[in-house]
Write a protein that holds these residues in place. Structure first.
Motif, mmCIF file in Angstrom:
data_model
loop_
_atom_site.group_PDB
_atom_site.id
_atom_site.type_symbol
_atom_site.label_atom_id
_atom_site.label_comp_id
_atom_site.label_asym_id
_atom_site.label_seq_id
_atom_site.Cartn_x
_atom_site.Cartn_y
_atom_site.Cartn_z
ATOM 1 N N ARG A 75 0.826 -1.199 0.000
ATOM 2 C CA ARG A 75 0.000 0.000 0.000
ATOM 3 C C ARG A 75 0.866 1.258 0.000
ATOM 4 N N PHE A 76 1.882 1.285 0.847
ATOM 5 C CA PHE A 76 2.739 2.468 0.909
ATOM 6 C C PHE A 76 3.597 2.616 -0.345
ATOM 7 N N LEU B 62 4.832 12.789 0.874
ATOM 8 C CA LEU B 62 3.835 12.193 1.761
ATOM 9 C C LEU B 62 4.039 12.631 3.214
ATOM 10 N N ILE B 64 3.022 10.953 6.747
ATOM 11 C CA ILE B 64 2.495 9.697 7.288
ATOM 12 C C ILE B 64 1.966 9.934 8.698
ATOM 13 N N ARG B 75 -6.135 13.671 13.784
ATOM 14 C CA ARG B 75 -5.987 13.237 12.403
ATOM 15 C C ARG B 75 -6.299 14.366 11.425
ATOM 16 N N ALA B 79 -3.711 16.201 8.941
ATOM 17 C CA ALA B 79 -4.020 16.199 7.511
ATOM 18 C C ALA B 79 -4.091 17.630 6.972
ATOM 19 N N GLU B 88 0.638 14.900 0.773
ATOM 20 C CA GLU B 88 -0.532 14.031 0.829
ATOM 21 C C GLU B 88 -0.412 13.111 2.038
ATOM 22 N N VAL B 89 -1.515 12.921 2.736
ATOM 23 C CA VAL B 89 -1.472 12.102 3.946
ATOM 24 C C VAL B 89 -1.741 10.633 3.648
ATOM 25 N N GLN B 90 -0.970 9.767 4.252
ATOM 26 C CA GLN B 90 -1.263 8.334 4.279
ATOM 27 C C GLN B 90 -1.309 7.902 5.730
ATOM 28 N N ASP B 91 -2.389 7.246 6.108
ATOM 29 C CA ASP B 91 -2.535 6.817 7.497
ATOM 30 C C ASP B 91 -2.050 5.385 7.673
ATOM 31 N N LEU B 92 -1.275 5.164 8.711
ATOM 32 C CA LEU B 92 -0.943 3.791 9.095
ATOM 33 C C LEU B 92 -1.582 3.525 10.439
ATOM 34 N N MET B 111 10.073 0.967 5.835
ATOM 35 C CA MET B 111 9.133 0.517 4.796
ATOM 36 C C MET B 111 8.063 1.573 4.449
ATOM 37 N N ILE B 112 7.691 2.411 5.410
ATOM 38 C CA ILE B 112 6.634 3.384 5.123
ATOM 39 C C ILE B 112 7.198 4.766 4.802
ATOM 40 N N GLU C 88 -7.898 17.651 -1.741
ATOM 41 C CA GLU C 88 -7.575 16.310 -1.237
ATOM 42 C C GLU C 88 -8.709 15.841 -0.340
#
Lengths: 397, 397, 397
Positions: A75-76, B62, B64, B75, B79, B88-92, B111-112, C88
């Protein structure tokens, strides 16, 4: 360090015109030139990012990820690739046990693709299903485009199916290219793709299948090793054999981990489930037979236990070429005494290779971005020339 | 109204060069100049947004977010901050009960983070864990950058840990600066950080600890009030005492809410769990003792009940400076007769302060964006000068 | 093909100045000119996308989606619309059974809107709640803007409430406009909005209500058909009657599907739950009476069964105008022998109309984007003129 001109010149030597407006589903559907184009564009994108040059080729647009199970890493990687090119990611999470059929696929494919420039699909759990799903999806969005429903054709990128895992194996191969200083140096290198013991169950076949299907293109000596009973899809073995013949390499099979490791330049020890068991599981899921699945799981774990000696130990590593084979894994690994009691690899081996393993993983976002770019841009050489001559900074500095 | 030149001049007076390429984890690790730089940049970003001037410093990239529990407010603040700067936000979302260790953190961190310019972590539930996790994460991504795995070093922003909640308390303080017309006017003001009754359980300590650790930097008279048994981390009390000495303020403790409210300029009544109970809970989670956790919860709720009189009532508010202390809360509050039968604050008090409370909250996205910007941009004064002289509109008009 | 000038000229003829800084909640609150402005802007945005011209009017900014239940289609349409304009998306998922009240709505509205340019709300499950929620949300963010909490006023877009489903019905109508070659050709066309059998339960009323409330604006002959007991909100029937009078069309009701289909130009057969049942359900939810809800469900499924003959069959289709009425549906449909044993429509009918159905759906992202744009841009004609004269490419080519 190589400059932008190096990459542009390299691209001009390759013939990859068929990649334009096309999907990336299986590596063996691509020509050698096309594979090299993917590596060259990936390297270029990484180079430009290091130089703080923006590679946004989209001012707006969506990248859709469609996963049948959770996957943080993939996903990442996909999100990173999309972001690098200017696409915003939207995730579609379908239920794990829900196997979509015919017209439902057509409807979903159209409904989520109105603004989709790329759709990345990971559907690796059911033998005979995942790859078909991707191909159907592709067919339906092309039809949607013809019918005036979609303004653009979304590119399909296979993020792992029941047959192949091209974004993983291409990242793996790019890692090898850099490690051995060039794709031509891979010729004659021995790579051992071997099964390894895991205390868990049902790991997909796409990595071993993808590795033997891809590495045999490079003139390498590819050895597939696993205990009896852990056979992979025989079709792919056929493809590997043919590839080896054409590329001047070899493809051999063995039931001995020791034999595979002996004098290997590269080792890739990794657990997977037997193909017949995965087929059986798919059947049971189709029948909704959860009790049958539980029993199958127990059986398979017991079967795994019989081969607990298939571990990548220091002793085995010592038998590789100069005792220094490159250890590879797609991560996460089952690491003895770190993530489990007994697993695919000894803690000391894994720890020694941590940095190269992470480097290996770090190619994946660039590989995915490259696959997208080659489908969207007719003349990448011209693109890179323009982007580098009149660069937009990725980050203000 | 202040113009852009005001902010630029202000920035030029401050020394914050160490913030470049650095994380924001605890307020007491930052100099007074650095804290003021955060406020100044936050005000500048807000000013520019009001003027419809884009402050995108990233063309792609990104942000994260890594939360151990759900949090709508944090959150959305994170964001918003990322979006304001072009990330751009990616949530883990990691499991709540899963406490990651050593090498697992290293792997996740790398990895992220392939394309991550910032990672915001909220990990406030386990005493002795959250802050460590953030620091480990930071260490591992820096190592990943050195090893050539990551093209950039992601900045770590502490979105709440077991020790401090800097994005909250810095937003609180910026609210005070505006409310009292300038940071220098805070000198000598009395702020009561007091425990208050809640019918719920296990609220984190990071807000009271963060407030006494930060407000004592400003020469304020900081009072910490709570019933016996609701002690916070003693280390932080030590830090608060030292801060007070240096800044010319005071730090005192009391077990009387009345004493704390008396003549206060600002009151911050809020529930939290006893430090020793949170330590116990962390232990029980570590042992997977869910029964023990249930029992602890019952005990703590009963203990809370003994102090049901600790409520911010109109009577108490009347005892503050001119009966008009500024009421603060990090939200959401337990409001008597609105969100619960009996809670931290009377409905009439809360309702009277609704607008300033929301204003207080509204600084958080700008504080977070400021922390990111100061880590990414070497010369923000120059940045703002260029952005304002040749502005890109945020919204077409 | 129509060029950009066509759309610009069209816009100049319309009076839609009240849409600026306003929400889109119910179609019958909008003038005929305003509805036409939405269609014109939607067509323009689609035209420009086809021409690879970027329509980003935001350099940064958030679009918040707030859904009370999962919805892949609406979510992707909203995300596509936001992305097309440069926003976004951030999703806020509130619990299904959680009905927010007064001050809680005010707090949520402010807390998630710091950088929100648009908030899309879907809240269709509880009679008397969804629409109110949207209006409260709108009121509170406007107040938040006045109080200096929010730098901008987020536009509210109704993505489906208990009363209307404007983004769906406006997309439906735009489909009709294109199908019949112009809005004026709709005059006198007969459209049958009829109930149809479904093996599932509790489908919302917003589509039939929205369709009769909107299509009666166009001088069409609108027929509402359903079995006795499946009444919709009577207020909306009143609105439809008035609309028909004003527009020179008709609005009639019948309890015969055959009568409705007879000579119809357009048919829209779709299941919904009786209004009184939905009211009852809302009450039961309010009381947390899950057993009562289960019983109600059984009752309603049995009631549906009594009308299993209400299906859109080939025989019925043959009775429409020349046997060739346009079949419409908001999707997903219950399709006999495809998605269920017996459902709203025969498989052969549905399959014949698949392509137009998907086309119908494809207008929704553009309709939503148009609603946002008309609220944000004072002079869209000028915008389109500038964007087209000095175009930014959406995708590098």
């Amino acid at each position: 360090m190589k400059g932008i001109d190096f990459y542009i010149e390299k691209l001009k030597e390759l013939d990859y015109r068929n990649m334009y407006n096309n999907d990336f589903i299986l590596t063996w559907e691509k020509t050698r030139d096309e594979l090299e184009a993917v590596f060259t564009v990936a390297d270029t994108l990484r180079y430009m990012r290091e130089q703080n040059i923006s590679t946004r080729i989209f001012d707006s647009g969506l990248g859709i990820s469609l996963f049948r199970d959770n996957s943080t890493r993939t996903r990442f990687s996909f999100a990173s690739a999309c972001n690098l090119l200017g696409l915003e990611v939207q995730d579609l999470e379908e239920g794990k046990s829900q196997i979509a059929h015919g017209e439902t696929v057509r409807e979903t494919a159209n409904m989520i693709s109105f603004m989709a420039d790329v759709v990345g699909i990971r559907d690796d759990m059911y033998i005979g299903k995942g790859n078909k799903y991707i191909r159907n999806f592709s067919k339906y969005v092309r039809q949607g485009h013809e019918d005036g429903i979609l303004e653009q054709i979304p590119t399909l990128v296979n993020l792992q199916c029941d047959i192949d895992h091209p974004t993983q194996t291409m990242a793996d191969l790019l890692h090898l290219i850099h490690h051995f200083n060039g794709i031509d140096n891979l010729k004659g290198k021995k790579i051992a793709m071997t099964w390894a013991y895991s205390p868990s169950y049902g790991k997909p076949l796409s990595v071993p299948q993808g590795i033997i299907g891809l590495m045999t293109r490079m003139g390498m000596d590819v050895v597939l090793a696993h205990p009896k009973g852990y056979e992979i899809m025989s079709d792919i073995e056929g493809i590997a054999s043919n590839n080896a013949k054409e590329s001047g390499g070899t493809f051999t099979k063995t039931n001995s981990m020791e034999e595979a490791f002996k004098d290997a330049d590269i080792v890739y020890p990794k657990s997977w489930a037997p193909y017949v068991a995965m087929e059986k599981r798919t059947e049971l899921y189709g029948q909704g037979d959860m009790k049958g699945i539980d029993e199958l799981e127990k059986q398979l774990l017991a079967q795994n236990k019989e081969h607990i000696d298939w571990q990548c130990t220091e002793e085995l590593m010592n038998t590789t070429k100069n005792g220094k084979a490159l250890y590879m894994h797609c991560l996460p690994a089952d690491i003895t005494d770190i993530s489990c009691k007994s697993g695919e690899v000894a803690g000391s081996v894994f720890n020694r290779y941590r940095s190269p393993l992470y480097k290996q993983a770090s190619y994946k976002p660039y590989i995915i971005a490259s696959m997208i770019l080659l489908s969207k841009i007719k003349d990448p050489a011209e693109l890179f020339d323009k982007l580098s001559k009149n660069p937009t900074k990725r980050k203000w500095d």
